[in-house]
Design an enzyme around this catalytic site. Structure first.
Site, PDB file in Angstrom:
ATOM      1  N   ASP A  28      12.617  54.083-112.091  1.00  0.00           N
ATOM      2  CA  ASP A  28      12.183  54.902-113.243  1.00  0.00           C
ATOM      3  C   ASP A  28      13.286  55.799-113.784  1.00  0.00           C
ATOM      4  OD1 ASP A  28       9.661  53.788-112.877  1.00  0.00           O
ATOM      5  OD2 ASP A  28       9.008  55.426-111.573  1.00  0.00           O
ATOM      6  N   GLU A  29      14.513  55.347-113.684  1.00  0.00           N
ATOM      7  CA  GLU A  29      15.639  56.164-114.162  1.00  0.00           C
ATOM      8  C   GLU A  29      15.774  56.097-115.679  1.00  0.00           C
ATOM      9  OE1 GLU A  29      15.928  53.627-112.003  1.00  0.00           O
ATOM     10  OE2 GLU A  29      16.701  54.368-110.082  1.00  0.00           O
ATOM     11  N   LYS A  31      15.895  52.607-117.181  1.00  0.00           N
ATOM     12  CA  LYS A  31      16.598  51.324-117.371  1.00  0.00           C
ATOM     13  C   LYS A  31      16.154  50.641-118.662  1.00  0.00           C
ATOM     14  CE  LYS A  31      14.985  50.086-113.336  1.00  0.00           C
ATOM     15  NZ  LYS A  31      14.493  51.387-112.833  1.00  0.00           N
ATOM     16  N   GLY A  55       7.913  49.107-114.302  1.00  0.00           N
ATOM     17  CA  GLY A  55       7.338  49.577-115.557  1.00  0.00           C
ATOM     18  C   GLY A  55       8.478  50.124-116.379  1.00  0.00           C
ATOM     19  N   HIS A  56       8.903  49.383-117.383  1.00  0.00           N
ATOM     20  CA  HIS A  56      10.068  49.783-118.182  1.00  0.00           C
ATOM     21  C   HIS A  56       9.602  50.194-119.573  1.00  0.00           C
ATOM     22  CE1 HIS A  56      12.866  47.214-115.411  1.00  0.00           C
ATOM     23  NE2 HIS A  56      12.206  48.148-114.781  1.00  0.00           N
ATOM     24  N   THR A 148       2.801  49.896-105.252  1.00  0.00           N
ATOM     25  CA  THR A 148       2.114  49.860-106.549  1.00  0.00           C
ATOM     26  C   THR A 148       0.831  49.029-106.449  1.00  0.00           C
ATOM     27  OG1 THR A 148       3.354  47.896-107.174  1.00  0.00           O
ATOM     28  CG2 THR A 148       4.293  50.030-107.816  1.00  0.00           C
ATOM     29  N   GLN A 238      13.416  48.512-110.299  1.00  0.00           N
ATOM     30  CA  GLN A 238      13.433  49.471-109.184  1.00  0.00           C
ATOM     31  C   GLN A 238      14.790  50.188-109.128  1.00  0.00           C
ATOM     32  OE1 GLN A 238      12.001  46.023-108.305  1.00  0.00           O
ATOM     33  NE2 GLN A 238      10.286  47.020-109.241  1.00  0.00           N
ATOM     34  N   GLY A 316       0.608  55.271-113.082  1.00  0.00           N
ATOM     35  CA  GLY A 316       0.178  56.579-113.595  1.00  0.00           C
ATOM     36  C   GLY A 316       0.276  57.691-112.564  1.00  0.00           C
ATOM     37  N   ARG A 317       0.784  57.376-111.369  1.00  0.00           N
ATOM     38  CA  ARG A 317       0.875  58.418-110.321  1.00  0.00           C
ATOM     39  C   ARG A 317       1.901  59.476-110.703  1.00  0.00           C
ATOM     40  NH1 ARG A 317       2.294  54.927-105.096  1.00  0.00           N
ATOM     41  NH2 ARG A 317       3.418  53.747-106.678  1.00  0.00           N
TER      42      ARG A 317
END
Ligand code: GDP
Ligand code: IMO
Ligand code: MG
Length: 438
Positions: A28-29, A31, A55-56, A148, A238, A316-317
């Protein structure tokens, strides 16, 4: 520090024919955003590992309206016309999720036909893999990985156990159905769950007609394209610390998320990858369990979560938040061969009175600059920080490095200096345009 990218126009000549985009932290950086931008300059965009655990997010301003897309399986270049998107052999593909993404895009006016290929060697992630993921997590009780629940671990387990079903198997449906039955029964017995095997088979009987048109030997396709001089962007999923070998095992995903995984996941050799761009959030986040030395509890952590909108794009966490950790970053640079950094979400740090950067750890009264393999040790380290001045000016519309507040410039330069790697891209907002080139 050699690379310099003064504007989007410099991308092609500077980055080369084949590049890899690597997550440098725990995913989640950001990408998806850079892949979307760069895909305008590459002929092929390929995913090489992972599945719908990714999730991009891509945000595009269109006719004065902000549009948001979140891709789990489709490569983030799919929005562009005239580009080929590839889902490589190293991925695990959940067909219903893929078809849902394709349908959603169609509703938004984007047709993927003619611009998407699925590797015939990629493994199928079946419905029972998700059930098993849930059961395995439940069984771990207090030691959950916090997956996930997309079935990733069980699908890769079948792959390495040599019982997995591949996309190519779908094309020989009778055998496919037979193998699926055998696997499902075996898993139902081992894990004690009920499963509608025939329902699953019937689903694939229908789906195969749609899927067939996308299937190819993608390694061959990529090699032919490369020979013709086409450029290739490999989209990592990831992050390095989630890599099955190099991450914080067992709190990792089940694939190689680093550059080596990109090679095996596409059948493309390492010596042809010219540059690796490391995507690095200006702070750190993590979803799921596992060590996170620079994690912030309290107000500062909440401020980062709120300002950064740090909630998982897949589940959504709420994401755990903390300061930038350069021990983690250095590790990512070495393992991936990172030659350029995209520092993302610098805008989120606006308003912080001071900003800390973790530069080393202390373990048993000794300073260390590498990540301990033992999780107990990693959890026991204390972090040594340097403290940088914050800034209060809104930087979200800033287009050039020299227009950033001095303190923001210093923050970027310090990271560059300590990592000995150029920060060529700086994210200052969610949209395509919100990027400073340097
Ligand atoms: P990925 O999995 O690495 O593609 O990243 P995600 O899409 O899961 O999470 C990154 C989030 O940060 C998304 O909501 C992006 O829209 C957002 N984002 C990316 N770059 C920036 C940036 O420079 N500034 C801000 N404020 N948000 C960004
Ligand atoms: P992108 O590509 C953030 C995490 C999960 C969990 C661990 C194992 O969007 O950066 P899995 O379902 O893979 O077995 O879960 O890995 N995880 C991610 N965290 N971003 C991701 O992908 C992730 N993919 C998996 O939260 O901790
Ligand atoms: Mg993500």
């Amino acid at each position: 520090m050699t690379l310099s990218i003064k504007s989007e126009a410099d991308i092609e000549k500077t980055l080369g024919q084949v590049i890899y985009i690597a997550g440098t932290q725990w995913g989640d950086e950001g990408k998806g955003k850079l892949v979307d931008i760069l895909s305008g300059h590459f002929d092929i965009v390929a995913r090489s590992a992972g599945g719908a655990n990714a999730g991009h997010t891509i945000c595009v301003n269109e006719n004065g309206e902000s549009k948001k897309y979140v891709f789990h399986l489709l490569p983030s270049g799919i929005l562009r016309e005239g580009k080929m998107s590839i889902i490589g052999n190293g991925t695990v593909i959940h067909i219903p999720t893929l078809l849902e993404e394709i349908t959603q895009l169609k509703e938004q006016g984007i047709d993927v036909r003619g611009k998407l290929l699925l590797s015939d060697k990629a493994h199928l992630l079946l419905e029972y893999h998700k059930v098993i993921d849930g059961i395995q997590e439940e069984r771990k009780k207090g030691k959950k990985v916090g997956t996930t629940l997309r079935g990733i671990g069980p699908a890769y387990t079948d792959k390495v156990s040599r019982i997995g079903l591949r996309i190519a198997d779908l094309l020989d449906f009778e055998h496919f159905a037979e193998k699926l039955r055998r696997n499902a029964e075996r898993h139902m017995k081992a894990y004690g769950f009920e499963f509608d095997i025939e329902g699953e088979i019937n689903y694939y009987k229908d789906a195969v007609e749609v899927i067939e048109g996308y299937v190819a030997n993608t390694a061959d396709y990529i090699h032919n394209a490369y020979r013709e001089g086409k450029s290739i962007l490999i989209e990592g999923a990831q992050g390095s610390q989630l890599d099955i070998d190099h991450g914080t095992y067992p709190f990792v995903t089940s694939s190689n998320t680093t550059t080596g995984g990109a090679c095996t996941g596409l059948g493309f050799p390492p010596n042809k990858i010219e540059n690796v761009v490391g995507i690095m959030k200006a702070y750190t986040t993590r979803v799921g369990a596992g060590p996170f030395p620079t994690e912030l509890g309290g107000m500062e952590g909440e401020m980062l979560r709120d300002q950064g909108g740090e909630f998982g794009a897949t589940t959504g966490r709420p994401r755990r938040c903390g300061w930038l950790d350069l021990v983690v970053a250095k590790n990512a640079i070495e393992i991936n061969g990172i030659t350029s950094i995209n520092l993302t979400k610098l805008d989120v740090l606006t308003g912080m009175q001071s900003i800390k950067i973790g530069t080393s750890y202390t373990l048993d009264n000794e300073e260390i600059k590498t990540i301990p393999t033992s999780l107990t040790d990693f959890e026991a380290v204390t972090v040594n920080y340097i403290e940088m001045e914050g800034w209060t000016e809104d930087i979200s519309k800033t287009k050039s490095f020299s227009d950033l507040p001095k303190a923001a410039q210093e923050y970027v330069k310090k990271i560059e200096e300590l990592l000995e790697t150029p920060v060529n891209f700086i994210g200052v907002g969610v949209h395509r345009d919100d990027m400073i080139y340097r």
